[in-house]
Scaffold this active site. Structure first.
Site, PDB file in Angstrom:
ATOM      1  N   GLN A 105       4.553 -32.702  -7.660  1.00 24.31           N
ATOM      2  CA  GLN A 105       3.740 -31.516  -7.964  1.00 24.31           C
ATOM      3  C   GLN A 105       2.445 -31.941  -8.651  1.00 24.31           C
ATOM      4  OE1 GLN A 105       6.604 -28.238  -9.628  1.00 24.31           O
ATOM      5  NE2 GLN A 105       7.560 -30.219  -9.923  1.00 24.31           N
ATOM      6  N   ASN A 106       2.325 -33.233  -8.937  1.00 26.50           N
ATOM      7  CA  ASN A 106       1.155 -33.709  -9.687  1.00 26.50           C
ATOM      8  C   ASN A 106      -0.022 -33.955  -8.741  1.00 26.50           C
ATOM      9  OD1 ASN A 106       2.900 -33.596 -11.790  1.00 26.50           O
ATOM     10  ND2 ASN A 106       3.295 -35.794 -11.865  1.00 26.50           N
ATOM     11  N   ASP A 108      -2.590 -36.101  -9.617  1.00 25.01           N
ATOM     12  CA  ASP A 108      -3.332 -37.192 -10.244  1.00 25.01           C
ATOM     13  C   ASP A 108      -3.379 -38.482  -9.435  1.00 25.01           C
ATOM     14  OD1 ASP A 108      -0.725 -38.298 -10.666  1.00 25.01           O
ATOM     15  OD2 ASP A 108      -0.583 -37.323 -12.629  1.00 25.01           O
ATOM     16  N   HIS A 123       1.272 -29.921  -4.295  1.00 22.07           N
ATOM     17  CA  HIS A 123       0.268 -29.064  -4.945  1.00 22.07           C
ATOM     18  C   HIS A 123      -1.146 -29.628  -4.779  1.00 22.07           C
ATOM     19  CE1 HIS A 123       3.382 -26.946  -7.800  1.00 22.07           C
ATOM     20  NE2 HIS A 123       3.408 -26.497  -6.570  1.00 22.07           N
ATOM     21  N   THR A 216       9.969 -32.104 -14.739  1.00 20.34           N
ATOM     22  CA  THR A 216       9.503 -30.778 -14.299  1.00 20.34           C
ATOM     23  C   THR A 216      10.376 -29.695 -14.911  1.00 20.34           C
ATOM     24  OG1 THR A 216       9.068 -29.319 -12.408  1.00 20.34           O
ATOM     25  CG2 THR A 216      10.794 -30.984 -12.101  1.00 20.34           C
ATOM     26  N   SER A 217       9.714 -28.613 -15.338  1.00 26.20           N
ATOM     27  CA  SER A 217      10.460 -27.519 -15.979  1.00 26.20           C
ATOM     28  C   SER A 217      11.177 -26.656 -14.954  1.00 26.20           C
ATOM     29  CB  SER A 217       9.497 -26.645 -16.783  1.00 26.20           C
ATOM     30  OG  SER A 217       8.520 -26.098 -15.909  1.00 26.20           O
ATOM     31  N   PRO A 242      13.078 -35.209 -21.256  1.00 26.47           N
ATOM     32  CA  PRO A 242      13.473 -35.242 -22.684  1.00 26.47           C
ATOM     33  C   PRO A 242      14.309 -34.030 -23.072  1.00 26.47           C
ATOM     34  CG  PRO A 242      11.114 -35.644 -22.433  1.00 26.47           C
ATOM     35  CD  PRO A 242      11.616 -35.225 -21.090  1.00 26.47           C
TER      36      PRO A 242
HETATM   37  P1  OAD Z   1       5.796 -28.258 -16.941  1.00 20.50           P
HETATM   38  O1  OAD Z   1       4.780 -28.411 -18.026  1.00 20.50           O
HETATM   39  O2  OAD Z   1       6.222 -26.886 -16.590  1.00 20.50           O
HETATM   40  O3  OAD Z   1       7.088 -29.099 -17.313  1.00 20.50           O
HETATM   41  C1  OAD Z   1       6.975 -30.425 -17.767  1.00 20.50           C
HETATM   42  C2  OAD Z   1       8.356 -31.009 -17.948  1.00 20.50           C
HETATM   43  O4  OAD Z   1       8.192 -32.363 -18.292  1.00 20.50           O
HETATM   44  C3  OAD Z   1       9.172 -30.349 -19.082  1.00 20.50           C
HETATM   45  O5  OAD Z   1      10.499 -30.127 -18.634  1.00 20.50           O
HETATM   46  C4  OAD Z   1       9.113 -31.406 -20.202  1.00 20.50           C
HETATM   47  O6  OAD Z   1      10.294 -31.405 -21.014  1.00 20.50           O
HETATM   48  C5  OAD Z   1       9.050 -32.681 -19.375  1.00 20.50           C
HETATM   49  N1  OAD Z   1       8.466 -33.866 -20.051  1.00 20.50           N
HETATM   50  C6  OAD Z   1       7.568 -33.915 -21.078  1.00 20.50           C
HETATM   51  N2  OAD Z   1       7.272 -35.207 -21.378  1.00 20.50           N
HETATM   52  C7  OAD Z   1       7.985 -35.979 -20.516  1.00 20.50           C
HETATM   53  C8  OAD Z   1       8.120 -37.389 -20.307  1.00 20.50           C
HETATM   54  N3  OAD Z   1       7.416 -38.286 -21.042  1.00 20.50           N
HETATM   55  N4  OAD Z   1       8.953 -37.826 -19.331  1.00 20.50           N
HETATM   56  C9  OAD Z   1       9.663 -36.946 -18.572  1.00 20.50           C
HETATM   57  N5  OAD Z   1       9.585 -35.605 -18.733  1.00 20.50           N
HETATM   58  C10 OAD Z   1       8.751 -35.117 -19.680  1.00 20.50           C
HETATM   59  O7  OAD Z   1       5.211 -29.028 -15.648  1.00 20.50           O
HETATM   60  P2  OAD Z   1       5.663 -28.877 -14.139  1.00 20.50           P
HETATM   61  O8  OAD Z   1       7.102 -28.587 -14.020  1.00 20.50           O
HETATM   62  O9  OAD Z   1       5.114 -30.035 -13.408  1.00 20.50           O
HETATM   63  O10 OAD Z   1       1.330 -25.843 -10.644  1.00 20.50           O
HETATM   64  O11 OAD Z   1       4.842 -27.596 -13.708  1.00 20.50           O
HETATM   65  C11 OAD Z   1       4.952 -27.160 -12.388  1.00 20.50           C
HETATM   66  C12 OAD Z   1       3.667 -26.557 -11.939  1.00 20.50           C
HETATM   67  O12 OAD Z   1       3.210 -25.597 -12.895  1.00 20.50           O
HETATM   68  C13 OAD Z   1       2.492 -27.511 -11.861  1.00 20.50           C
HETATM   69  O13 OAD Z   1       2.470 -28.285 -10.671  1.00 20.50           O
HETATM   70  C14 OAD Z   1       1.332 -26.573 -11.891  1.00 20.50           C
HETATM   71  C15 OAD Z   1       1.768 -25.734 -13.060  1.00 20.50           C
HETATM   72  O14 OAD Z   1       1.217 -24.475 -13.142  1.00 20.50           O
HETATM   73  C16 OAD Z   1       0.294 -25.141 -10.224  1.00 20.50           C
HETATM   74  O15 OAD Z   1      -0.744 -25.106 -10.839  1.00 20.50           O
HETATM   75  C17 OAD Z   1       0.534 -24.440  -8.920  1.00 20.50           C
END
Ligand code: OAD
Length: 270
Positions: A105-106, A108, A123, A216-217, A242
């Site tokens: 979903q990244n 980067d 994405h 991912t959340s 985490p």
């Molecule tokens: P989120 O910010 O919703 O979730 C990030 C997840 O990463 C959480 O579950 C954190 O606990 C976890 N996390 C934090 N630090 C970490 C680490 N060092 N190692 C592993 N996990 C860690 O981000 P996404 O799930 O990617 O979409 O969000 C999904 C989508 O929402 C994105 O692609 C973007 C956003 O809005 C769009 O813009 C369409």
């Protein structure tokens, strides 16, 4: 770390023929790119109703161009400067052991920078410019151009300038045409998923035997359906985060858990 989950994950990895790694913002957190929904996350600083759709962004830009410049700066700058972390490297190293497809979903480009060769960016990707109507990639840019855009936005932040001058500033460094036909290849809320990546992702998740969800959340659909689809098709599903969540949670960061998992499964792959 739950010992039962860990041994299940190690065995799953050792026996896997086709692994799907499904990554979200947490995968790149240790590369200095903020996540969206953690306490210091992106959407805390930039409310999604103003910044997470193209219409919302344009509306905000008309009344408050500096806030949009600040938003774009905060998207572009960390990505321009990011280096891959041990989690990205472990995912790339997995290709030596099993067929590996990354569904991310990244936006980067860090999985590719680490050496992963089969990456589906569902994405989109900040390093690509697309035609808005056909969604075809019309140009790729590099990280040094992103850095130049970030520097231009920083200069803009220090002046009292209009939306027109903001667009002109960005266009000096980013190949957008003057007719509004091009935009960065970013899927915002309400947009269709990036193709053909999404169609391919839906195919591979039901073909893999191990599905590793990382950072991912699971709050954004349709991407968040993928772990359940993989599980229903018979794959072992494990979750690295985490926060203890999802199937077979392995609690910890991507940069610590993934290299250790490879090491415990294969001995030498740090
Ligand atoms: P989120 O910010 O919703 O979730 C990030 C997840 O990463 C959480 O579950 C954190 O606990 C976890 N996390 C934090 N630090 C970490 C680490 N060092 N190692 C592993 N996990 C860690 O981000 P996404 O799930 O990617 O979409 O969000 C999904 C989508 O929402 C994105 O692609 C973007 C956003 O809005 C769009 O813009 C369409």
């Amino acid at each position: 770390m739950d010992a039962h989950n860990w041994s299940m994950a190690v065995a799953g990895l050792r026996n896997a023929k086709h692994v799907v790694v499904f990554s979200g913002a947490g995968m790149s957190a240790e590369s200095g790119i903020p996540t969206f929904r953690d306490a210091d996350g992106f959407w805390q600083r930039f409310p999604p109703e103003k910044f997470a759709t193209w219409n919302g962004l344009w509306r905000t830009a008309l009344t408050d161009p500096h806030s949009v410049a600040d938003f774009v700066l905060n998207v572009v700058d960390p990505i321009a400067r990011a280096e891959v972390n041990p989690g990205h490297r472990a995912v790339a190293a997995l290709e030596r052991r099993a067929k590996t497809t990354v569904v991310t979903q990244n936006v980067d480009g860090l999985h590719q920078m680490a050496g992963s060769t089969d990456v589906l960016e569902i994405h989109g990707c900040l390093l690509e410019v697309i035609d808005r109507l056909t969604a075809q990639v019309v140009q790729r840019i590099d990280r040094s151009q992103l850095t130049q855009i970030a520097d231009a936005l920083r200069k803009y932040a220090g002046r009292q300038s209009s939306l027109v001058s903001l667009v002109a500033e960005v266009r000096n460094h980013y190949p957008l045409d003057g007719l509004g036909r091009h935009r960065p290849n970013l899927v915002l809320f309400g947009d269709a998923m990036a193709e053909p990546a999404w169609t391919k992702a839906c195919e591979v998740v039901v073909q893999c035997d191990l599905f590793i969800s990382v950072g991912t959340s699971g709050e954004v659909y349709p991407a968040a359906m993928l772990p359940d689809q993989a599980a229903e098709a018979g794959a072992t599903v494990i979750t690295v985060d985490p926060q203890p969540s999802g199937n077979c949670p392995l609690q910890g960061t991507a940069g610590t858990v993934l290299p250790k998992l490879l090491h415990d499964a294969f001995g030498d792959d740090r």
